[in-house]
Design a protein around this motif. Structure first.
Motif, PDB file in Angstrom:
ATOM      1  N   THR A 146      58.466  77.694 110.307  1.00  0.00           N
ATOM      2  CA  THR A 146      57.723  77.558 109.044  1.00  0.00           C
ATOM      3  C   THR A 146      57.064  76.183 109.012  1.00  0.00           C
ATOM      4  OG1 THR A 146      59.709  76.673 107.988  1.00  0.00           O
ATOM      5  CG2 THR A 146      59.290  79.040 107.700  1.00  0.00           C
ATOM      6  N   THR A 147      56.013  76.032 108.198  1.00  0.00           N
ATOM      7  CA  THR A 147      55.475  74.686 107.957  1.00  0.00           C
ATOM      8  C   THR A 147      55.468  74.413 106.459  1.00  0.00           C
ATOM      9  OG1 THR A 147      53.122  75.293 107.836  1.00  0.00           O
ATOM     10  CG2 THR A 147      54.011  74.782 110.026  1.00  0.00           C
ATOM     11  N   LEU A 148      55.381  73.129 106.135  1.00  0.00           N
ATOM     12  CA  LEU A 148      55.657  72.672 104.764  1.00  0.00           C
ATOM     13  C   LEU A 148      54.415  72.425 103.929  1.00  0.00           C
ATOM     14  CD1 LEU A 148      58.360  69.979 105.657  1.00  0.00           C
ATOM     15  CD2 LEU A 148      58.698  72.427 105.280  1.00  0.00           C
ATOM     16  N   GLY A 149      53.251  72.807 104.419  1.00  0.00           N
ATOM     17  CA  GLY A 149      52.015  72.511 103.676  1.00  0.00           C
ATOM     18  C   GLY A 149      51.411  71.217 104.186  1.00  0.00           C
ATOM     19  N   ARG A 150      50.089  71.086 103.993  1.00  0.00           N
ATOM     20  CA  ARG A 150      49.386  69.914 104.508  1.00  0.00           C
ATOM     21  C   ARG A 150      50.039  68.634 103.998  1.00  0.00           C
ATOM     22  NH1 ARG A 150      44.679  70.842 107.173  1.00  0.00           N
ATOM     23  NH2 ARG A 150      45.418  68.966 108.196  1.00  0.00           N
ATOM     24  N   GLY A 151      50.157  67.677 104.900  1.00  0.00           N
ATOM     25  CA  GLY A 151      50.802  66.414 104.531  1.00  0.00           C
ATOM     26  C   GLY A 151      52.321  66.513 104.516  1.00  0.00           C
ATOM     27  N   GLY A 152      52.837  67.625 105.018  1.00  0.00           N
ATOM     28  CA  GLY A 152      54.273  67.905 104.908  1.00  0.00           C
ATOM     29  C   GLY A 152      55.190  66.987 105.694  1.00  0.00           C
ATOM     30  N   SER A 153      54.626  66.220 106.618  1.00  0.00           N
ATOM     31  CA  SER A 153      55.481  65.301 107.377  1.00  0.00           C
ATOM     32  C   SER A 153      56.101  64.242 106.480  1.00  0.00           C
ATOM     33  CB  SER A 153      54.677  64.620 108.483  1.00  0.00           C
ATOM     34  OG  SER A 153      54.191  65.580 109.372  1.00  0.00           O
ATOM     35  N   ASP A 154      55.414  63.883 105.413  1.00  0.00           N
ATOM     36  CA  ASP A 154      55.993  62.934 104.453  1.00  0.00           C
ATOM     37  C   ASP A 154      57.300  63.490 103.906  1.00  0.00           C
ATOM     38  OD1 ASP A 154      53.686  61.469 104.754  1.00  0.00           O
ATOM     39  OD2 ASP A 154      52.786  62.137 102.867  1.00  0.00           O
ATOM     40  N   THR A 155      57.264  64.764 103.576  1.00  0.00           N
ATOM     41  CA  THR A 155      58.459  65.402 103.014  1.00  0.00           C
ATOM     42  C   THR A 155      59.562  65.478 104.053  1.00  0.00           C
ATOM     43  OG1 THR A 155      57.075  66.624 101.489  1.00  0.00           O
ATOM     44  CG2 THR A 155      59.297  67.462 101.814  1.00  0.00           C
ATOM     45  N   THR A 156      59.187  65.749 105.303  1.00  0.00           N
ATOM     46  CA  THR A 156      60.195  65.742 106.364  1.00  0.00           C
ATOM     47  C   THR A 156      60.875  64.375 106.410  1.00  0.00           C
ATOM     48  OG1 THR A 156      58.822  67.252 107.655  1.00  0.00           O
ATOM     49  CG2 THR A 156      60.601  66.125 108.826  1.00  0.00           C
ATOM     50  N   GLY A 157      60.071  63.324 106.340  1.00  0.00           N
ATOM     51  CA  GLY A 157      60.609  61.962 106.395  1.00  0.00           C
ATOM     52  C   GLY A 157      61.600  61.706 105.274  1.00  0.00           C
TER      53      GLY A 157
END
Ligand code: ASP
Ligand code: MG
Length: 410
Positions: A146-157
């Motif tokens: 799955t992916t978290l939506g554009r810019g989602g790496s911030d949320t991963t962090g």
């Protein structure tokens, strides 16, 4: 010794040289005794390129397959960064979202993180390795990527920082912090040293693209100290913190902290719907079921037993929302459906607004002076948003920035 989670955005890892630069920086942090977990985005432009490939086949690619495709972007950067670290003799290990087991729900393309297994990462840290995690991706219960939506790496962090109880989550990007507004639109825009989670949340929801909104929500909820900094410039960046912390430091509360804007919106109106209980639900229920996020909602005062109902959605969801609305319109016996995807939203944000009257009227006065017509208005305790024609966006933002003296330090 601190445990620090750092996230590097697409521009920061946009070339091999930049990836090697990130590796150098990380080694510096590690040599100063810190345990480092790094989240990386795909190389800049890569996610767009992948979306373009899928859309070259069909305008509406299968969401599951789109996630399989998009997740490859971040898989490239985690491997390259680890290769760069290992070349420098620094032990490192890469993880995709599913290898960590960043468990998400199954809403493809905009999944939400539900749980993170921290044990393997912690063991790597204890063994002296730098842990490199692919941003933006996870895995659902059934093992689907799955992916978290554009810019989602911030949320991963932020989510990793929460799961690992990190001392700070640092978001490295191509700007050196959060600004009063986008400096590309207003050259006098000023970097903020601090901003509260509440304000940042409103800024992000109102279109400030510095951080993905979910990351700010997550950080606020889990008490993760969050800092936005530049990869390319030394500096303290902007700390996102709690109002109580500002009060403790006796920081002056600015009336307005920033102006956010968003040109990615579209508005839809259903005219002449029967004015009876349940109408809002029958219009917005199917929109929500289609996983389309609704932003502003306005229902007019009913007249002659009917009413008009207007709401805004992301421009990407416009066609789908329009289809749903047309469907509902005929079912409900509404007169007409209208839409406009050439609109933009401008929002003033500031916790100081709570204790000051007159911010809204001043905003409307400034826009009136520029002959900008306001199409919709919505307010919250610390935000006032207006929808205007897209072509007036820059003019409006500049005029407001000047009128509220955001170029001057509070
Ligand atoms: N690569 C993804 C994007 O461009 C996720 C991210 O960078 O945060 O949206
Ligand atoms: Mg980003």
């Amino acid at each position: 010794m601190a445990l620090i989670v750092q996230k590097y955005g697409g521009t920061s890892v946009g070339t091999l040289e930049r990836i090697e630069n990130v590796a150098e920086k990380l080694i510096g942090w590690r040599e100063r005794g810190h345990q480092m977990v790094v989240v990386v985005s795909a190389m800049s432009g890569e996610t767009d390129r992948l979306i373009g490939l899928a859309k070259g086949i069909t305008p509406r690619p299968n969401p599951r397959e789109l996630d399989v495709l998009l997740a490859t972007g971040e898989q490239v950067t985690i491997a390259l960064l680890c290769i760069a670290l290992e070349k420098r003799g620094c032990p490192a290990r890469s993880y995709t979202g599913s290898q960590v087991r960043i468990l998400t729900d199954n809403a493809f393309n905009k999944a939400r993180i539900q749980a993170i297994e921290a044990a393997a990462m912690q063991a790597d840290l204890d063994a002296g390795r730098i842990v490199v995690v692919a941003g933006f991706q996870g895995v659902d219960e059934d093992g689907n990527i799955t992916t978290l939506g554009r810019g989602g790496s911030d949320t991963t962090g932020v989510a990793l920082a929460a799961a690992l109880k990190a001392d700070e989550c640092q978001i490295y990007t191509d700007v050196d912090g959060v600004y009063t507004t986008d400096p590309r639109v207003v050259s006098e825009a000023r970097r903020l040293d601090r901003i509260t989670f509440e304000e940042m949340l409103e800024m992000a929801s109102a279109g400030s693209k510095v951080l993905q909104i979910r990351s700010v929500e997550f950080a606020g909820k889990h008490n993760v100290p969050l800092r936005v900094l530049s990869t390319f410039q030394e500096g303290q960046g902007t700390l996102i913190t709690f109002e109580e912390a500002l009060e403790a430091e006796q920081m002056e509360k600015a009336l307005i902290s920033g102006i956010a804007f968003n040109r990615d919106e579209a508005k839809l109106t259903i005219l002449g719907v029967p004015d009876r209980p349940g109408i809002a639900y029958s219009i917005l229920g199917p929109v929500a079921d289609a996983n389309i996020e609704v932003d502003m909602i306005i229902q007019n005062i009913g007249r002659d037993g009917t009413t008009d109902f207007t709401f805004t959605v992301h421009r990407n969801d416009y066609e789908r929302a329009l289809d749903i609305l047309r469907d509902q319109a005929s079912r409900l016996g509404a007169r007409e459906v209208a839409g406009d995807n050439k609109i933009a939203k401008i929002s003033l944000v500031g916790i100081g607004m709570r204790s000051h009257a007159g911010v809204a009227s001043k905003m409307f006065q400034v826009l009136a002076k520029e002959s900008i017509n306001i199409r919709m208005i919505s307010t919250s305790e610390i935000k006032i948003s207006v929808v205007v024609d897209e072509k007036y966006l820059e003019l409006g933002v500049r005029a407001l920035h000047e009128a509220f003296e955001l170029d001057k330090a509070a």
